[in-house]
Design an enzyme around this catalytic site. Structure first.
Site, short mmCIF file in Angstrom:
data_model
loop_
_atom_site.label_atom_id
_atom_site.label_comp_id
_atom_site.label_asym_id
_atom_site.label_seq_id
_atom_site.Cartn_x
_atom_site.Cartn_y
_atom_site.Cartn_z
N ASP A 112 0.72 -1.22 -0.12
CA ASP A 112 -0.03 0.00 -0.04
C ASP A 112 0.85 1.12 -0.17
OD1 ASP A 112 -2.91 1.04 0.41
OD2 ASP A 112 -1.50 1.91 2.06
N GLU A 134 13.46 -15.58 -0.01
CA GLU A 134 13.85 -16.90 0.92
C GLU A 134 12.66 -17.82 0.50
OE1 GLU A 134 13.32 -15.01 4.68
OE2 GLU A 134 14.85 -13.66 4.43
#
Ligand code: GLC
Length: 520
Positions: A199, A237
């Site tokens: 956002d 990751e």
């Protein structure tokens, strides 16, 4: 560059509060969404993006997040959210959630700690607390929702909020803030979330004390990119988790920086969303978009609407189709039949372009903007903060009509949190389900064809000069040609073997005005 799911995905935006109410309190929730997952699977979407679903006082529809590691009780529980992710995955639908890094909620524990810890404390260093100038705020920044961007607390200091006072801005120079968000990303990736919508992504770095340095004081400052490099390392990751930026920047070169290979995967295309319904404007926007994305190897996104802007059916029905009208109360009336035709044509255009496409809930039902919500029922802080001059965004957030002939149209068994209009019985999902000419049928068929022949890739313009300047046409590598007639009258279809889909009736080989066709 490997072809991965998100590069060509059709992503459906769920505004949870208004999607479907499962427990009869008038608010949409996870139970309602889970009960309607098969509707989204039948529609043919590849992913769902949900607006914030965390505990929130709802000062800005959930964009005031009180706790990132839980679910708003009105929406359900964390266990239900985990179930939802599992069920969506079971239907081969990915899940994207919304993270709001620019600000927290004034009810968040960090902020209440900052208030009680007082001036000079480490707790205040997570936000932007400053002393004022005399009796006034530290500077003249204005909130994006209207009014001053600073609010004074009882001990005399002021804190910064680029949005509502209930949304205090976080200080991204503080390593604790950086760490916290990395941890929140891992919290949700560990629960199977496939992507993050970021956002207000360009606003995070600011400096209210700085002397003017030629950069905007809080938009798109150079330092912001280091934050997303860190987020990208966290995403990497995991296996194929993506970052999607809400980056509203008019300058395409600046916009492109967010899409560098070690930053976000994609970002919303507001340039296209904001384009007027005109051949020159749309073509220029498409060209700008591709010129920006292609060199980076990042796929473009195509967006016609979201929870912050007026619905296309209404916008395209006005004499002025640009989105400048959104902020006005005294808008000229909209010709909804015309807007509806154009919205259908626009849907086939957006679905045919190379990249991913976003569908905001209700777009597939052809809902218009609700412009006559009684003033006393309006909820958007833009309405109050603008001193009742900007109507705000409630009109595109009205709960969905599912079935039946009167409100609440199967959305709930109680009164919806925002009123639905009378006269939506023909717009319900149920009514459109069996009508091959409906907007729902157009989206379903369009998405089915798109899955096979469109999505990620490239396009080539067809120059059909003999048809005048009102026609946009391009082919995709699959051989599908998309023709959009934005001119004043019907035009002959270019040579083809097969008409795959049209947004309106084609008679005697003529494509009417405000109509699109997919040909092979
Ligand atoms: C984004 C959201 C909008 C929200 C604002 C503040 O623009 O899309 O709905 O009000 O950020 O968080």
């Amino acid at each position: 560059m490997p072809k991965t799911w998100w590069r060509g995905a059709a992503i459906y935006q769920v505004y949870l509060r208004s999607f479907a109410d499962g427990n009869g309190d008038g608010f949409g929730d996870l139970a309602g969404l889970r009960a309607r997952l098969s509707y989204l699977a039948d529609l043919g979407v590849n992913a769902i993006w949900l607006n914030p679903w965390y505990p929130s006082p709802m000062a800005d529809g959930g964009y005031d997040v009180a706790d990132y590691r839980d679910i708003e009780p009105v929406f359900g529980t964390l266990a239900e959210a985990e179930k939802f992710i599992e069920e969506a995955h079971g239907l081969d639908i990915r899940v994207i959630i919304d993270i709001v890094p620019n600000h927290g909620s004034d009810q968040q524990v960090w902020f209440t700690e900052a208030l009680s810890a007082g001036p000079g404390s480490a707790a205040r260093e997570r936000f932007w607390f400053r002393s004022g100038h005399g009796d006034g705020p530290p500077n003249d920044w204005q909130s994006i929702f209207g009014g001053p961007a600073w609010t004074r607390v009882p001990d005399g200091e002021w804190y910064l909020h680029l949005f509502a006072p209930e949304q205090p801005d976080l200080n991204w120079n503080n390593p604790e803030v950086i760490e916290e968000y990395h941890d929140v990303l891992r919290f949700w990736f560990d629960r199977g979330v496939d992507g993050i919508r970021i956002d207000s992504a360009a606003l995070l770095i600011k400096d209210p004390d700085a002397e003017p340095d030629g950069q905007d004081p809080f938009t798109d400052r150079d330092g912001v990119h280091e934050i997303y490099r860190g987020w990208r390392r966290v995403a990497d990751e995991y296996d194929e988790r993506i970052l999607i930026g809400e980056v509203w920047l008019p300058d395409q070169e600046r916009f492109a920086r967010y899409l560098r290979p070690d930053e976000m995967h994609t970002a919303f295309n507001f340039d296209f969303l904001g384009s007027a319904w005109s051949p020159a404007s749309l073509r220029a926007s498409i060209e700008r978009t591709l010129d920006t994305h292609v060199p980076l190897g990042a796929p473009a996104t195509w967006v016609l609407s979201n929870h912050d802007v007026a619905r296309p059916v209404t916008r395209y029905g006005r004499a002025d189709t640009s989105w400048a009208n959104d902020d006005r109360r005294d808008k000229a009336p909209s010709d909804l039949a015309l807007g509806y035709r154009r919205a259908r044509a626009a849907a086939l255009l957006a679905m045919a372009l190379p990249g991913s496409v976003y569908i905001y809930q209700g777009e597939e039902l052809g809902l218009p903007e609700v412009e006559d919500i009684p003033d006393e029922l309006r909820q958007d802080p833009m309405w109050t903060r603008s001193g009742h001059t900007v109507p705000g965004r409630d009109g595109c957030r009205v709960p969905l009509p599912w079935s039946g002939s009167a409100p609440p149209y199967g959305y709930s068994t109680a009164e919806p949190w925002l009123p639905q209009p009378a006269g939506w019985q023909e717009l319900t999902a149920e009514a459109q389900e069996t009508d091959p000419g409906s907007m729902l049928a157009l989206y379903r068929t369009g998405l089915r064809i798109r899955a096979e022949l469109l999505g990620d890739g490239t396009m080539t313009w067809l120059e059909l000069r003999d048809l005048g300047t009102g026609v946009l046409a391009f082919t995709r590598e699959s051989g599908l040609t998309c023709v959009v007639n934005l001119g004043p009258g019907p035009v002959p279809l270019p040579p083809h073997q097969e008409v795959l889909l049209t947004s309106g009736p084609v008679e005697a080989g003529l494509l009417p005005a405000d109509t699109s066709a997919w040909l092979r």
